[in-house]
Motif scaffolding. Structure first.
Motif, PDB file in Angstrom:
ATOM      1  N   ARG A 151       0.842  -1.149  -0.053  1.00 20.34           N
ATOM      2  CA  ARG A 151       0.068  -0.068  -0.110  1.00 20.34           C
ATOM      3  C   ARG A 151       0.985   1.272   0.228  1.00 20.34           C
ATOM      4  O   ARG A 151       0.700   2.244  -0.591  1.00 20.34           O
ATOM      5  CB  ARG A 151      -0.813  -0.060   1.205  1.00 20.34           C
ATOM      6  N   ASN A 152       1.814   1.229   0.885  1.00 22.92           N
ATOM      7  CA  ASN A 152       2.799   2.491   0.910  1.00 22.92           C
ATOM      8  C   ASN A 152       3.439   2.760  -0.515  1.00 22.92           C
ATOM      9  O   ASN A 152       3.709   3.821  -0.850  1.00 22.92           O
ATOM     10  CB  ASN A 152       3.597   2.400   2.053  1.00 22.92           C
ATOM     11  N   LEU A 153       3.881   1.543  -1.186  1.00 28.02           N
ATOM     12  CA  LEU A 153       4.642   1.734  -2.310  1.00 28.02           C
ATOM     13  C   LEU A 153       3.571   2.199  -3.200  1.00 28.02           C
ATOM     14  O   LEU A 153       4.101   3.111  -4.133  1.00 28.02           O
ATOM     15  CB  LEU A 153       5.283   0.406  -2.667  1.00 28.02           C
ATOM     16  N   TRP A 154       2.607   1.682  -3.439  1.00 25.85           N
ATOM     17  CA  TRP A 154       1.540   2.177  -4.195  1.00 25.85           C
ATOM     18  C   TRP A 154       1.283   3.707  -4.066  1.00 25.85           C
ATOM     19  O   TRP A 154       1.261   4.569  -5.176  1.00 25.85           O
ATOM     20  CB  TRP A 154       0.048   1.386  -4.171  1.00 25.85           C
ATOM     21  N   LEU A 155       1.321   4.094  -2.836  1.00 27.81           N
ATOM     22  CA  LEU A 155       0.792   5.610  -2.872  1.00 27.81           C
ATOM     23  C   LEU A 155       2.091   6.591  -3.033  1.00 27.81           C
ATOM     24  O   LEU A 155       1.864   7.575  -3.757  1.00 27.81           O
ATOM     25  CB  LEU A 155       0.658   5.838  -1.103  1.00 27.81           C
TER      26      LEU A 155
END
Length: 452
Positions: free
Chosen positions: A76-80
């Motif tokens: 999720r953090n990488l996506w954001l």
């Protein structure tokens, strides 16, 4: 036992894929604007191609870190983070008053895609049932492949109507949709935690090697070898290899390079990207300079083939699930080779309808083999090495894509629109024959291993 893929997993894959889609869309859309950019910024095509090459180089360098990032941080953090980089880079590109800022914006977009692309396929491997991995690798490839399908037509249409800057502003719709679909569905997936620090020296030496190698090829336009870049490339490559084999810090797992089966699919995947992006640069320029086609028609020439190839990706994935890799690999490369031979022999007589037809067949053959090779090379590895395998595969293929763009621009700058296309096509024929030999190594009984 019935194995289904949940709606949450589907939205997870689609949301992350859209970020990678956005960056590639901008890259392929810009290829048809090269003549316009050349006039606006008062420079030649070999300099303008860095709008594409800088993006691909940034993607390549960023992908080298993907194995570490995926193990270290949540999906999720990488996506954001990838969305933030894409939005900032796209705005810089849209407002750029000069080549320097335009290339800077493309680099930021490349960082975004370099995070998102390997993340997509690792999410597939981590969340999709084993019996359906081929299909979903194909679906993820399809979403990403729709970008080069629509990119040239999208770019040509906007360049002819609202100007090339509008290409970037309208693209901001894609990350917006990604946020809407993924806000509640993109969550952390199971990952193998790592211990130890990131190997900064290995990363820097590889990044310098990749950059210097491209600059070395680019400088060949002058007809001479730039010895400075050659020496830098050699030193940094040696440094990277020694560091990679001796360091206990985390970066790329170079032990995969001692596996013949891995190498036998890694090289064809890279060569398919080299040929594809080289032709994707050369064909629109050929149409504009030799056949005097508009930006729209130059871009449209690639749309039917790229779109059909993208839509067929899940079918090719299903064929892999049912029959294994041998049929799609050999059949795909046979179609690929035959079409390139025909294109090579007919270069001076190519018309827009003929180019569209040949490109459709070219993409069908290429994608059939490419999709299966990319699935097989990951599935063959154990769970601890899948992220490393994906990082290596995507690093090399994106670097070869950047190299294909550079070589394509070099050929056209040196030999002209017609002869440049023909020379590159002959090179592609030789490489397609080499791929047959590599497939034979992959299926050799000597290197067969039992799959779980």
């Amino acid at each position: 036992m019935k194995e289904n893929t949940s709606l949450k997993t589907i939205l997870n894959i689609v949301s992350v894929s859209l970020v990678a889609f956005s960056g590639i869309m901008a890259e392929t859309a810009m290829n048809v604007t090269f003549p316009a950019l050349s006039k606006e910024f008062h420079t030649n095509l070999n300099a303008i191609q860095w709008v594409t090459t800088a993006y691909l180089l940034a993607v390549t360098i960023m992908i080298t870190t993907s194995s570490y990032l995926i193990k270290r941080y949540s999906s999720r953090n990488l996506w954001l983070v990838s969305i933030v980089f894409f939005v900032i880079g796209t705005l810089i590109c849209g407002f750029s008053p000069n080549m320097t800022l335009l290339i800077l914006g493309r680099v930021l977009e490349g960082i975004s895609a370099g995070i998102a692309m390997p993340l997509v396929f690792n999410i597939v491997v981590a969340t999709v049932p084993a019996a359906k991995i081929g299909v979903w690798m194909g679906i993820a490839s399809m979403i990403i492949s729709l970008a080069p399908s629509f990119g040239p037509t999208y770019g040509g249409a906007l360049a002819d109507t609202f100007g090339w800057r509008s290409i970037f502003f309208i693209l901001l719709i894609a990350p917006t949709i990604s946020l809407i679909l993924g806000w509640k569905t993109v969550r952390a997936v199971k990952r193998h935690e790592i211990k130890g620090s990131f190997d900064g020296l290995a990363f820097v030496s590889l990044a310098i090697f990749l950059t210097s190698a491209l600059l070395l090829v680019n400088k060949l336009e002058s007809g001479k070898v730039d010895w400075t870049w050659l020496i830098v490339a050699i030193i940094t490559l040696i440094t990277f290899i020694i560091r990679g084999m001796t360091s206990k810090a985390n970066f790329l797992n170079l032990k995969l390079f001692v596996k013949p089966k891995f190498i036998a699919l890694l090289i064809p995947i890279a060569l398919y990207m080299f040929i594809l992006l080289g032709l994707n640069l050369i064909i629109p320029t050929y149409l504009q300079y030799f056949l005097h086609a508009s930006s729209f028609w130059a871009g449209f020439s690639l749309l039917p083939g790229a779109l059909i190839g993208a839509l067929l990706a899940p079918i090719f994935g299903r064929l892999y699930d049912l029959k294994g890799a041998k049929i799609p690999l050999y059949l795909g490369n046979t179609i690929f080779t035959v079409v390139i031979v025909i294109m090579t022999l007919w270069v001076p007589k190519l018309s827009l309808p003929l180019i569209i037809t040949l490109y459709i067949l070219f993409i069908i053959g290429r994608n059939m083999a490419y999709t299966s090779a990319q699935t097989a090379v990951i599935v063959d590895e154990d769970s601890l090495e899948k992220a490393d395998a994906m990082a290596i595969v995507q690093t090399l293929q994106m670097f070869m894509g950047a190299l294909g763009t550079t070589v394509g621009a070099l050929f056209q700058a040196k030999y002209g629109a017609v002869n440049g296309l023909q020379h590159f096509a002959w090179l592609a024929v030789v490489l397609s024959i080499l791929i047959f030999g590599l497939f034979a190594i992959y299926f050799s009984k000597r290197f067969q291993v039992k799959r779980a």
